[in-house]
Write an enzyme that holds these catalytic residues in place. Structure first.
Site, mmCIF file in Angstrom:
data_model
loop_
_atom_site.group_PDB
_atom_site.id
_atom_site.type_symbol
_atom_site.label_atom_id
_atom_site.label_comp_id
_atom_site.label_asym_id
_atom_site.label_seq_id
_atom_site.Cartn_x
_atom_site.Cartn_y
_atom_site.Cartn_z
ATOM 1 N N ALA A 109 -10.609 0.993 -11.563
ATOM 2 C CA ALA A 109 -10.448 2.394 -11.150
ATOM 3 C C ALA A 109 -11.401 3.292 -11.945
ATOM 4 O O ALA A 109 -12.012 4.211 -11.394
ATOM 5 C CB ALA A 109 -9.007 2.839 -11.346
ATOM 6 N N THR A 115 -11.847 -0.063 -16.521
ATOM 7 C CA THR A 115 -11.105 -0.835 -15.499
ATOM 8 C C THR A 115 -11.813 -0.620 -14.165
ATOM 9 O O THR A 115 -12.735 0.187 -14.065
ATOM 10 C CB THR A 115 -9.653 -0.332 -15.370
ATOM 11 O OG1 THR A 115 -9.688 1.047 -14.969
ATOM 12 C CG2 THR A 115 -8.866 -0.468 -16.657
ATOM 13 N N ILE A 155 -10.282 3.560 -20.639
ATOM 14 C CA ILE A 155 -10.447 2.098 -20.736
ATOM 15 C C ILE A 155 -11.240 1.662 -19.507
ATOM 16 O O ILE A 155 -10.976 2.137 -18.394
ATOM 17 C CB ILE A 155 -9.070 1.378 -20.735
ATOM 18 C CG1 ILE A 155 -8.222 1.830 -21.925
ATOM 19 C CG2 ILE A 155 -9.255 -0.139 -20.736
ATOM 20 C CD1 ILE A 155 -6.835 1.181 -21.993
ATOM 21 N N ASP A 200 0.886 -1.160 0.000
ATOM 22 C CA ASP A 200 0.000 0.000 0.000
ATOM 23 C C ASP A 200 0.925 1.210 0.000
ATOM 24 O O ASP A 200 1.730 1.369 0.923
ATOM 25 C CB ASP A 200 -0.899 -0.013 1.241
ATOM 26 C CG ASP A 200 -1.903 1.132 1.207
ATOM 27 O OD1 ASP A 200 -1.521 2.259 0.820
ATOM 28 O OD2 ASP A 200 -3.062 0.906 1.568
ATOM 29 N N VAL A 201 0.825 2.050 -1.023
ATOM 30 C CA VAL A 201 1.807 3.138 -1.170
ATOM 31 C C VAL A 201 1.693 4.209 -0.090
ATOM 32 O O VAL A 201 2.560 5.073 0.007
ATOM 33 C CB VAL A 201 1.753 3.797 -2.576
ATOM 34 C CG1 VAL A 201 2.156 2.798 -3.650
ATOM 35 C CG2 VAL A 201 0.386 4.410 -2.861
ATOM 36 N N LYS A 233 -3.069 14.359 -11.662
ATOM 37 C CA LYS A 233 -2.330 13.924 -12.861
ATOM 38 C C LYS A 233 -1.463 15.066 -13.400
ATOM 39 O O LYS A 233 -0.372 14.817 -13.932
ATOM 40 C CB LYS A 233 -3.293 13.433 -13.944
ATOM 41 C CG LYS A 233 -4.039 12.147 -13.599
ATOM 42 C CD LYS A 233 -3.126 10.960 -13.358
ATOM 43 C CE LYS A 233 -3.891 9.643 -13.360
ATOM 44 N NZ LYS A 233 -3.087 8.515 -12.846
ATOM 45 N N TYR A 279 -13.585 14.313 -13.832
ATOM 46 C CA TYR A 279 -12.219 13.875 -13.476
ATOM 47 C C TYR A 279 -11.711 14.655 -12.264
ATOM 48 O O TYR A 279 -10.919 14.152 -11.471
ATOM 49 C CB TYR A 279 -11.290 13.990 -14.687
ATOM 50 C CG TYR A 279 -10.150 12.997 -14.634
ATOM 51 C CD1 TYR A 279 -10.392 11.634 -14.493
ATOM 52 C CD2 TYR A 279 -8.828 13.424 -14.707
ATOM 53 C CE1 TYR A 279 -9.345 10.727 -14.433
ATOM 54 C CE2 TYR A 279 -7.782 12.515 -14.654
ATOM 55 C CZ TYR A 279 -8.051 11.174 -14.520
ATOM 56 O OH TYR A 279 -7.013 10.284 -14.453
ATOM 57 N N ILE A 310 -0.895 3.399 -10.490
ATOM 58 C CA ILE A 310 -1.623 3.502 -9.217
ATOM 59 C C ILE A 310 -2.292 4.861 -9.113
ATOM 60 O O ILE A 310 -1.648 5.891 -9.332
ATOM 61 C CB ILE A 310 -0.623 3.295 -8.050
ATOM 62 C CG1 ILE A 310 -0.176 1.833 -8.010
ATOM 63 C CG2 ILE A 310 -1.228 3.733 -6.716
ATOM 64 C CD1 ILE A 310 0.921 1.547 -7.020
#
Ligand code: NAD
Length: 270
Positions: free
Chosen positions: A199, A197, A195, A68-69, A166, A159, A96
């Site tokens: 997330a 996924t 895409i 876990d970061v 980002k 977003y 991630i």
């Protein structure tokens, strides 16, 4: 018949961010393994381990570490395991990101301080942290790759704070490229088109976003994890030996378009 070695034979890399076989990280893992790279994986917690372990095994890897970061100790354990098993490292894929999905629906202006900090910590700072930890193992130079999205450059519906994270991630790619270039360590990002996924399922109206990209991108389709894998393999391999600090779009060309295509059907949010 040829005796030529595969492009990435002898390269060892860490893949962080596989949740299942739809993950962008999995697309990259398959591509670099196909070119001869040897892989280690992280997974986030026991529930995902059940999915990641068989996937890793299918690529001949049994080097998996829970990570876990946000947890310093688990990050330290990852790089200790790599140092022990391999003693060196050629590349890392960081795929991630996280944000509270309640804040990927409404307006950016409503972002809470707690979710802003958590989103930036997991989705941006973790890459810098991981790069710093990888450097001592990259004795022969290396390649560090993260995943980003066009929402860093332009406002995209829903977003929100992830776009801000980002943008910071893309800026850190440039700073890291300068910091680490003297060691022949390259730092790049892939800016992938949308895409479906795990997330992405947290992002509001994602089906609409997929349709819009399909109708309006120059290639008239959405990208696949295989498209992302191919571009990732290029940046991780010596084919991209002269490329660093780059944000490379793998989005069927969507980022060059300035207006809805005249032949794109009118669609509405469903
Ligand atoms: P995914 O759900 O398959 O992968 C996200 C990964 O992040 C998971 O493996 C999850 O375990 C990991 N993660 C989240 N919080 C973590 C934490 N605290 N510690 C360790 N791991 C953590 O989804 P994906 O779409 O493949 O996402 C991978 C990357 O690609 C993300 O950075 C995402 O923003 C980026 N990206 C995705 C798209 C898309 O449309 N899917 C487009 C462009 C960029």
């Amino acid at each position: 018949m040829t005796d030529a070695k595969p492009l990435m034979a002898g390269k060892r890399g860490l893949i962080m961010g596989v949740a299942n076989d739809r993950s962008l990280a999995w697309g990259i893992a398959k591509a670099v393994h196909g070119l001869g790279a040897e892989l280690a994986f992280t997974f986030q917690g026991e529930a995902l381990e059940k999915r990641v372990r068989p996937l890793a095994a299918s690529l001949g890897s049994d080097l998996l570490v829970d990570c876990d970061v946000t947890d310093e100790a688990s990050l330290a354990a990852v790089f200790a395991a790599l140092a022990e098993r391999w003693g060196r490292l050629d590349f890392v894929v960081h795929a991630i990101a996280f944000s509270d999905k309640e804040e990927l629906k409404g307006k950016y202006v409503e972002t809470s301080r707690a979710n802003f900090q958590r989103t930036l910590d997991i989705s941006c700072y973790s890459f810098t942290d991981i790069c710093r930890r990888a450097v001592p193992l990259m004795s022969n130079g290396g390649s560090l790759l993260t995943l980003t999205y066009y929402g860093a450059e332009r406002v995209m519906p829903h977003y929100n704070v992830m776009g801000v994270a980002k943008a910071a991630l893309e800026a850190s790619v440039r700073y890291l490229a300068v910091d680490l270039g003297g060691r022949n360590i390259r730092v790049n990002a892939l800016s992938a088109g949308p895409i479906k996924t795990l997330a992405a399922s947290g992002i509001g109206d994602f089906r609409y976003i997929l349709k819009w990209n399909q109708y309006n991108s120059p290639l008239k389709r959405n990208v696949t994890i295989e498209d992302v894998g191919g571009a990732g393999a290029y940046l991780l391999s010596d084919l991209a030996a002269g490329v660093t600090g780059e944000v490379h779009h793998v989005d069927c060309g969507y980022h060059v378009v300035g207006m809805k295509a005249v032949d794109a059907p009118d669609i509405s949010v469903v």
